[in-house]
Design a protein around this motif. Structure first.
Motif, mmCIF file in Angstrom:
data_model
loop_
_atom_site.group_PDB
_atom_site.id
_atom_site.type_symbol
_atom_site.label_atom_id
_atom_site.label_comp_id
_atom_site.label_asym_id
_atom_site.label_seq_id
_atom_site.Cartn_x
_atom_site.Cartn_y
_atom_site.Cartn_z
ATOM 1 N N VAL A 107 -24.866 33.783 -4.152
ATOM 2 C CA VAL A 107 -25.859 33.987 -3.102
ATOM 3 C C VAL A 107 -27.037 33.051 -3.338
ATOM 4 N N PRO A 108 -27.497 32.329 -2.318
ATOM 5 C CA PRO A 108 -28.655 31.449 -2.508
ATOM 6 C C PRO A 108 -29.885 32.212 -2.995
ATOM 7 N N ILE A 177 -35.674 36.464 10.638
ATOM 8 C CA ILE A 177 -35.002 37.452 9.791
ATOM 9 C C ILE A 177 -33.488 37.277 9.854
ATOM 10 N N ASN A 178 -32.962 37.041 11.048
ATOM 11 C CA ASN A 178 -31.517 36.830 11.173
ATOM 12 C C ASN A 178 -31.072 35.586 10.423
ATOM 13 N N PHE A 179 -31.904 34.540 10.458
ATOM 14 C CA PHE A 179 -31.584 33.317 9.722
ATOM 15 C C PHE A 179 -31.513 33.595 8.221
ATOM 16 N N LEU A 180 -32.527 34.294 7.687
ATOM 17 C CA LEU A 180 -32.547 34.589 6.255
ATOM 18 C C LEU A 180 -31.407 35.529 5.858
ATOM 19 N N ALA A 181 -31.076 36.468 6.730
ATOM 20 C CA ALA A 181 -29.947 37.365 6.456
ATOM 21 C C ALA A 181 -28.648 36.578 6.383
ATOM 22 N N ASP A 182 -28.493 35.591 7.252
ATOM 23 C CA ASP A 182 -27.297 34.743 7.222
ATOM 24 C C ASP A 182 -27.257 33.905 5.949
ATOM 25 N N GLY A 186 -24.349 34.239 2.610
ATOM 26 C CA GLY A 186 -23.515 33.144 2.138
ATOM 27 C C GLY A 186 -22.799 32.377 3.220
ATOM 28 N N LYS A 187 -23.302 32.432 4.455
ATOM 29 C CA LYS A 187 -22.665 31.679 5.532
ATOM 30 C C LYS A 187 -22.675 30.180 5.229
ATOM 31 N N GLY A 188 -21.590 29.521 5.584
ATOM 32 C CA GLY A 188 -21.396 28.139 5.175
ATOM 33 C C GLY A 188 -22.307 27.123 5.820
ATOM 34 N N GLU A 189 -22.639 27.308 7.079
ATOM 35 C CA GLU A 189 -23.455 26.309 7.768
ATOM 36 C C GLU A 189 -24.404 27.003 8.741
ATOM 37 N N GLN A 206 -33.608 19.893 18.407
ATOM 38 C CA GLN A 206 -33.564 19.404 17.025
ATOM 39 C C GLN A 206 -33.345 20.577 16.066
ATOM 40 N N ARG A 207 -32.528 20.358 15.050
ATOM 41 C CA ARG A 207 -32.202 21.399 14.088
ATOM 42 C C ARG A 207 -32.151 20.827 12.671
ATOM 43 N N THR A 208 -32.489 21.659 11.706
ATOM 44 C CA THR A 208 -32.294 21.332 10.294
ATOM 45 C C THR A 208 -31.044 22.055 9.824
ATOM 46 N N LEU A 209 -30.092 21.309 9.269
ATOM 47 C CA LEU A 209 -28.825 21.890 8.838
ATOM 48 C C LEU A 209 -28.942 22.433 7.410
ATOM 49 N N ILE A 210 -28.579 23.684 7.230
ATOM 50 C CA ILE A 210 -28.599 24.340 5.919
ATOM 51 C C ILE A 210 -27.165 24.733 5.580
ATOM 52 N N GLN A 211 -26.636 24.164 4.493
ATOM 53 C CA GLN A 211 -25.248 24.403 4.113
ATOM 54 C C GLN A 211 -25.157 25.028 2.734
ATOM 55 N N ARG A 212 -25.244 26.338 2.692
ATOM 56 C CA ARG A 212 -25.070 27.143 1.491
ATOM 57 C C ARG A 212 -25.749 26.514 0.256
ATOM 58 N N PRO A 213 -27.050 26.442 0.245
ATOM 59 C CA PRO A 213 -27.764 25.860 -0.905
ATOM 60 C C PRO A 213 -27.740 26.800 -2.107
#
Length: 337
Positions: A107-108, A177-182, A186-189, A206-213
Motif C-alpha cells: 500500500v502506498p 477523498i475518493n482519489f486518496l481511497a483509490d 492499490g489501484k494501478g493507474e 489536463q491530468r497528473t498520472l499516478i501509477q501505484r507509487p
C-alpha cells in the motif's frame, strides 16, 4: 534544625529542549520533542547527500532558496526518519496480510505537507520527493497538490466563493477523498486534476498520472483538517484519515505576510506581465498600490483562512518545521505521543 534535602534537578534529554520529569507542577505536558537545528542535524547519522547543487536550484521556490547546508541539516535527517516510517508501515502491512492469508500488493505510504500560503510547502514537498526517491526501498515517489481538487472558478463564482478560495468549502472534497481511497486501495493507474497558478484555475483536460507509487506526497492548505459531523449524523472520512505521516510548515503570521507580499511583487514583475495571466491586471498598478492590493488579499483571504482553518490543525501534525526570517528552519518538533 536539619537541613532539608534539595529537590532533584529535572533531567534533560541532550537532543530535546523539553524538560523530562520536571518537578514544577505548573509545567504543562507537551506531546512534542523540540529540536534545535544542531540537535536535529545529528540525527542524520550516515545518510548520504544525494542532491547536486543544480538540482537544489530547480527544487527551490521563488523566495525559498534551498542551500546544501539546509538540506543536510534539516531534510536529510527527515528523509532518514521517513524511510524508517515507510519500512515499518510496509512490515505492518505484511504482517496483517499474513494474518488474513492474503497476498496484497504494498500500500502506498502517504505523506501530508500542510501550512499557510507562501510558507514554503511546495519547496518542502519537492525536496522530500527528490530525497526519498533516492532510497532503494521506495524509489517511486509521486507528488500531488490539493490545489488540483479546488472547484473550478466558474463553480466558485456560481457559489459566491471566489473570495474564499482555499477555504475548506472551496474544494471538491468528495473527489479528493475518493482519489486518496483509490491510492490506498492499490489501484494501478489514477489521474489527479491539475491546477495552474498562472491561470488561477483548474486546467480542463489536463491530468497528473499516478501509477501505484511507493510514496505519495500530498501538499496542501488543509490536509490535516479532521472530518466534521453533526450530532446524530454518520461520520465521514476526511483527507487526514488517509495520511500516514504529516508535516506542518510553520512560521509567524507576520513573517508569512512579508513573504506573501514579496512573492506577489516578484510575480508582478515577471509572470503577471503575460496578458494571459489571471493577475495581469495588477501590472498597471503603482508600486504602492500593488503592495496595498497584496496586503488586502493576504489579510482578507489568506490570513483569515490561516487563523480559522489551517493553524487549528497544526497540533495534529506528526512533525512541525518552524521557520525563521530567512526561510531557514529554526526548530523541529516531533510528536512523541
Amino acid at each position: 534544625m536539619t537541613k532539608m534535602a534539595e529537590a532533584p534537578k529535572a533531567a534533560r534529554n541532550p537532543f530535546c529542549t523539553e524538560l523530562i520529569g520536571a518537578q514544577a507542577p505548573e509545567l504543562q505536558f507537551s506531546p512534542y520533542r523540540v529540536f534545535t537545528r544542531e540537535q536535529w542535524a545529528r540525527l542524520r547519522a550516515d545518510t548520504p547527500m544525494t542532491l547536486e547543487a543544480d538540482e537544489l536550484e530547480e527544487l527551490s521556490g521563488l523566495l525559498d532558496e534551498l542551500s546544501v547546508e539546509e538540506v543536510e541539516t534539516i531534510y536529510l535527517p527527515l528523509s532518514r526518519l521517513l524511510n524508517l516510517y515507510v519500512a515499518a508501515a510496509q512490515k505492518l502491512h505484511s504482517v496483517t496480510s499474513t494474518f488474513l492469508g492474503r497476498t496484497d500488493c504494498r500500500v502506498p505510504f502517504i505523506i501530508g505537507v500542510a501550512g499557510s500560503v507562501a510558507v514554503g510547502k511546495s519547496t518542502t514537498a519537492r525536496v522530500l520527493k527528490a530525497l526519498l526517491a533516492r532510497w532503494p526501498d521506495h524509489p517511486k515517489v509521486d507528488l500531488v497538490t490539493t490545489d488540483g481538487f479546488l472547484l473550478p472558478n466558474r463553480e466558485l463564482d456560481a457559489r459566491g466563493l471566489m473570495d474564499r478560495k482555499g477555504f475548506p468549502e472551496s474544494f471538491d472534497t468528495a473527489r479528493l477523498i475518493n482519489f486518496l481511497a483509490d491510492v490506498k486501495s492499490g489501484k494501478g493507474e489514477l489521474e489527479a486534476p491539475v491546477y495552474s497558478h498562472f491561470h488561477y484555475d483548474i486546467m480542463a483536460g489536463q491530468r497528473t498520472l499516478i501509477q501505484r507509487p511507493d510514496i505519495l506526497i500530498v501538499e496542501g492548505l488543509n490536509v490535516l483538517q479532521p472530518a466534521t459531523f453533526e450530532r446524530g449524523s454518520v461520520s465521514e472520512p476526511f483527507v487526514s484519515d488517509f495520511i500516514d505521516f504529516s508535516i506542518f510548515i510553520d512560521a509567524d503570521p507576520e513573517l508569512i505576510q512579508t513573504w506573501y507580499v514579496e512573492r506577489f511583487m516578484r510575480l508582478r514583475s515577471t509572470a503577471f506581465r503575460d496578458p494571459a495571466a489571471f493577475f495581469h491586471r495588477y501590472v498597471t498598478l503603482t508600486h504602492d498600490n500593488a503592495v496595498a492590493r497584496a496586503l488586502d488579499i493576504w489579510r482578507n483571504i489568506n490570513l483569515k483562512n490561516l487563523v480559522e482553518n489551517i493553524l487549528p490543525t497544526r497540533p495534529r501534525a506528526r512533525l512541525i518545521l518552524r521557520k525563521g526570517e530567512d526561510h531557514r528552519v529554526s526548530t523541529v518538533a516531533l510528536r512523541k505521543v
